[in-house]
Scaffold this motif. Structure first.
Motif, mmCIF file in Angstrom:
data_model
loop_
_atom_site.group_PDB
_atom_site.id
_atom_site.type_symbol
_atom_site.label_atom_id
_atom_site.label_comp_id
_atom_site.label_asym_id
_atom_site.label_seq_id
_atom_site.Cartn_x
_atom_site.Cartn_y
_atom_site.Cartn_z
ATOM 1 N N GLY A 192 0.799 -1.223 0.000
ATOM 2 C CA GLY A 192 0.000 0.000 0.000
ATOM 3 C C GLY A 192 0.827 1.266 0.000
ATOM 4 N N PHE A 193 2.121 1.164 0.380
ATOM 5 C CA PHE A 193 2.969 2.354 0.374
ATOM 6 C C PHE A 193 3.242 2.854 -1.049
ATOM 7 N N TRP A 194 3.082 1.981 -2.050
ATOM 8 C CA TRP A 194 3.187 2.460 -3.423
ATOM 9 C C TRP A 194 2.150 3.553 -3.674
ATOM 10 N N TRP A 195 0.928 3.278 -3.275
ATOM 11 C CA TRP A 195 -0.170 4.222 -3.463
ATOM 12 C C TRP A 195 0.016 5.473 -2.602
ATOM 13 N N LEU A 196 0.389 5.273 -1.332
ATOM 14 C CA LEU A 196 0.515 6.401 -0.420
ATOM 15 C C LEU A 196 1.672 7.329 -0.812
ATOM 16 N N ALA A 197 2.803 6.734 -1.193
ATOM 17 C CA ALA A 197 3.963 7.550 -1.544
ATOM 18 C C ALA A 197 3.701 8.384 -2.793
ATOM 19 N N LEU A 198 3.058 7.781 -3.782
ATOM 20 C CA LEU A 198 2.771 8.535 -4.993
ATOM 21 C C LEU A 198 1.665 9.564 -4.760
ATOM 22 N N LEU A 199 0.717 9.258 -3.901
ATOM 23 C CA LEU A 199 -0.299 10.244 -3.563
ATOM 24 C C LEU A 199 0.336 11.443 -2.866
ATOM 25 N N ASN A 200 1.310 11.178 -2.002
ATOM 26 C CA ASN A 200 2.049 12.270 -1.373
ATOM 27 C C ASN A 200 2.773 13.101 -2.434
ATOM 28 N N GLY A 201 3.392 12.410 -3.395
ATOM 29 C CA GLY A 201 4.056 13.128 -4.482
ATOM 30 C C GLY A 201 3.101 14.002 -5.266
ATOM 31 N N PHE A 202 1.886 13.502 -5.474
ATOM 32 C CA PHE A 202 0.883 14.312 -6.171
ATOM 33 C C PHE A 202 0.578 15.586 -5.400
ATOM 34 N N TRP A 203 0.364 15.465 -4.087
ATOM 35 C CA TRP A 203 0.032 16.654 -3.296
ATOM 36 C C TRP A 203 1.196 17.633 -3.264
ATOM 37 N N VAL A 204 2.420 17.113 -3.198
ATOM 38 C CA VAL A 204 3.597 17.984 -3.220
ATOM 39 C C VAL A 204 3.630 18.812 -4.499
ATOM 40 N N LEU A 205 3.476 18.131 -5.632
ATOM 41 C CA LEU A 205 3.532 18.823 -6.917
ATOM 42 C C LEU A 205 2.313 19.719 -7.136
ATOM 43 N N MET A 206 1.147 19.253 -6.706
ATOM 44 C CA MET A 206 -0.070 20.040 -6.877
ATOM 45 C C MET A 206 -0.014 21.327 -6.072
ATOM 46 N N SER A 207 0.493 21.261 -4.857
ATOM 47 C CA SER A 207 0.582 22.462 -4.024
ATOM 48 C C SER A 207 1.496 23.498 -4.671
ATOM 49 N N THR A 208 2.600 23.035 -5.250
ATOM 50 C CA THR A 208 3.516 23.961 -5.897
ATOM 51 C C THR A 208 2.932 24.510 -7.188
ATOM 52 N N HIS A 209 2.261 23.654 -7.960
ATOM 53 C CA HIS A 209 1.637 24.134 -9.195
ATOM 54 C C HIS A 209 0.555 25.171 -8.894
ATOM 55 N N LEU A 210 -0.255 24.939 -7.883
ATOM 56 C CA LEU A 210 -1.311 25.881 -7.525
ATOM 57 C C LEU A 210 -0.714 27.221 -7.090
ATOM 58 N N SER A 211 0.293 27.161 -6.223
ATOM 59 C CA SER A 211 0.926 28.393 -5.750
ATOM 60 C C SER A 211 1.615 29.138 -6.890
ATOM 61 N N ASN A 212 2.353 28.409 -7.739
ATOM 62 C CA ASN A 212 3.058 29.056 -8.845
ATOM 63 C C ASN A 212 2.100 29.724 -9.822
ATOM 64 N N THR A 213 0.947 29.087 -10.049
ATOM 65 C CA THR A 213 -0.043 29.686 -10.944
ATOM 66 C C THR A 213 -0.522 31.016 -10.401
ATOM 67 N N ASP A 214 -0.839 31.050 -9.109
ATOM 68 C CA ASP A 214 -1.291 32.308 -8.511
ATOM 69 C C ASP A 214 -0.182 33.349 -8.491
ATOM 70 N N VAL A 215 1.052 32.924 -8.182
ATOM 71 C CA VAL A 215 2.177 33.868 -8.160
ATOM 72 C C VAL A 215 2.325 34.555 -9.514
ATOM 73 N N LEU A 216 2.276 33.770 -10.586
ATOM 74 C CA LEU A 216 2.419 34.338 -11.928
ATOM 75 C C LEU A 216 1.290 35.322 -12.238
ATOM 76 N N ILE A 217 0.043 34.884 -12.049
ATOM 77 C CA ILE A 217 -1.098 35.734 -12.401
ATOM 78 C C ILE A 217 -1.175 36.948 -11.494
ATOM 79 N N ARG A 218 -0.922 36.754 -10.208
ATOM 80 C CA ARG A 218 -0.994 37.856 -9.249
ATOM 81 C C ARG A 218 0.071 38.910 -9.543
ATOM 82 N N THR A 219 1.284 38.472 -9.889
ATOM 83 C CA THR A 219 2.345 39.422 -10.209
ATOM 84 C C THR A 219 1.942 40.304 -11.385
ATOM 85 N N VAL A 220 1.513 39.673 -12.468
ATOM 86 C CA VAL A 220 1.139 40.430 -13.664
ATOM 87 C C VAL A 220 -0.058 41.334 -13.375
ATOM 88 N N THR A 221 -1.056 40.806 -12.658
ATOM 89 C CA THR A 221 -2.269 41.579 -12.380
ATOM 90 C C THR A 221 -1.980 42.813 -11.545
#
Length: 491
Positions: free
Chosen positions: A353-382
């Motif tokens: 089950g750690f296969w699923w849990l470890a990759l799910l953690n990786g998803f949240w890590v990358l998703m959190s950064t993608h979400l923040s980076n998207t706002d940083v880019l748009i907010r800066t320009v705006t």
């Protein structure tokens, strides 16, 4: 009633932007544990955006390749960026303006710096590489294997889904900052809980000590070190350039200090009628206002030092400690393999089950950064366009929220086309190449702003001024080394 104020260096303050208004500094909530967790939050957004770059991608990549003795770079980088953040926030607490607006008040004028920082933001964050990374990890989580050449269509569809989810999050809530904060707390709680648990289960205590020692082996550098990878590590061990500047936009929207007097970027479905002012407000130097100022700094220190700064260090430690314990030395990590290696090892050694849990953690890590980076880019320009263009503000039915979502729509369309250009490490090297010069130049600009434009009672102490100079020298030197290696070093 508010009125314009012209501090002693008024010619330097106003530049070609309108002068500040004046009101008293609002008092923060009494400093209690309950109010602490209700008040802080921008540091959580910044931490969620930091952990996917330096901590999850670059940190394991560089330590597996060169060893733990290089981790002192992270210690220095996070300390310098912490002081950088605090000094940028100092300006926002006093004026309610993000630090980028303060920079636009400097010579040679707002249009010059507006163009420069929009270019830097697009160059650093214009390609949403981590959306594709999220798709790859999500595919592996549920398919039970890493994606291959025949899975391109599924990966494309998952990437589009990630981008659509990101847009949906940024559309919701009362303010965009508040919704980002909620999601950031949830993602941080999951990521750190998982990392602490697997480190305790899989990594021997002797390896913990070895990793910890690496954070304090100052001055040690391996031979044949890739200058660009080093520059990227030094930038993304914290937040990396534009993100360090946009922290002040979130402080304004959260209502810290004089930010409560100027408005915020509301979400698409908010009913708030308060329009974001393009010009800040400052407060007169009175005993009551100085007392409130010191109280606000308690919350800022908790948010930046204990939440963001310590969070970056602990996140780097946990990710590197696990990666170096389970991934063979000199493994090629210049793709999204870190999570797969760790997931496979844990699944084989303890529980499938750690296969699923470890990759799910990786998803949240990358998703959190993608979400923040998207706002940083748009907010800066705006924010930059909103301040720099009075004609745009005067247009009928124009608001800063509509402008934000207009740029978000453009970035989304662009991202759907550009997201597959290179893997994450390649694109993060581009981030490092841009982030270094941004940190070097902006550190000196913040020094000028805080020593020339703020009242004497609010100016930073000498040691903090020195820290900004050290920050400029360190990141300027790394940028110069990268440019030399790129253009002049014999290949």
């Amino acid at each position: 009633m508010s009125h314009n104020i012209s501090p002693p260096d008024s010619s330097n303050v106003t530049g070609d932007l309108a002068p500040w208004g004046q009101e008293d500094l609002p008092a923060p909530p009494p400093f209690t544990i309950r109010n602490l967790f209700r008040t802080i939050g921008p540091g959580a957004i910044l931490l969620a955006g930091s952990i996917g770059g330096g901590e999850w991608l670059i940190g394991p990549t560089i330590t597996v390749k060169y060893g733990m003795s290089i981790l002192w770079i992270a210690t220095v980088a996070i300390a310098l960026q912490l002081l950088f953040n605090l000094e940028a926030i100092r300006y926002t607490l006093y004026t309610g303006e993000p630090i980028l607006v303060g920079i636009m008040r400097l010579r040679p004028g707002s249009k010059f710096w507006a163009g420069g920082y929009i270019f830097a933001a697009v160059a650093q964050l214009g390609v949403p590489a981590l959306a594709a990374g999220c798709a790859s990890v999500l595919f592996a989580t549920f398919a039970g294997r890493m994606a291959g050449d025949g899975d391109a269509t599924a990966l494309h569809l998952l990437t589009y889904l990630i981008i659509a989810i990101t847009v949906g999050i940024l559309l919701s809530g009362k303010t965009i900052e508040r919704m980002l904060e909620y999601f950031s707390w949830v993602m941080i709680a999951f990521i750190f809980s998982f990392l602490i648990a697997v480190n305790l289960l899989f990594v021997p205590f002797s390896h913990w000590l070895k990793t910890l020692t690496g954070f304090f082996q100052f001055g040690s550098l391996p031979a044949n070190l890739d200058p660009l990878l080093l520059a990227t590590f030094a930038a993304t061990a914290g937040s990396g350039g534009i993100g360090n500047l946009v922290i002040t936009n979130w402080y304004r929207d959260k209502g810290f200090g004089m930010g409560a007097k100027v408005g915020s970027i509301t979400s698409a479905f908010s009913h708030s009628e308060m329009q974001l002012s393009p010009v800040g407000k400052v407060f007169p130097i009175t005993e009551e206002n100085l007392t409130n100022w010191n109280s606000w700094w308690k919350y800022v220190s908790a948010d930046q030092v204990w939440l963001w700064g310590m969070g970056c260090l602990i996140g780097m430690f946990l990710n590197v400690n696990l990666a170096t314990a389970v991934i063979p030395e000199n493994t090629n990590m210049e793709h999204l393999a870190a999570g797969a290696f760790q997931a496979r090892y844990m699944a084989e050694q303890l529980w499938t089950g750690f296969w699923w849990l470890a990759l799910l953690n990786g998803f949240w890590v990358l998703m959190s950064t993608h979400l923040s980076n998207t706002d940083v880019l748009i907010r800066t320009v705006t924010d930059i366009v909103w301040v720099a263009s009075p004609h745009l503000r005067e247009r009928r039915k124009m608001s800063v929220s509509r402008l934000y979502y207009f740029f978000l729509a453009i970035a989304t369309i662009w991202g759907l086309l550009a997201v597959h250009w290179g893997h994450a490490i390649q694109l993060f090297k581009v981030l490092g190449a841009v982030a270094g010069p941004v940190l070097a130049i902006a550190a000196l600009q913040i020094l000028i702003i805080n020593t020339r434009l703020l009242p004497q009672q609010l100016k930073p102490p000498l040691w903090r001024r020195g820290a900004l100079i050290v920050c400029a020298i360190c990141y300027g030197s790394l940028s110069a080394a990268f440019i030399w290696d790129l253009f002049f070093s014999p290949k």
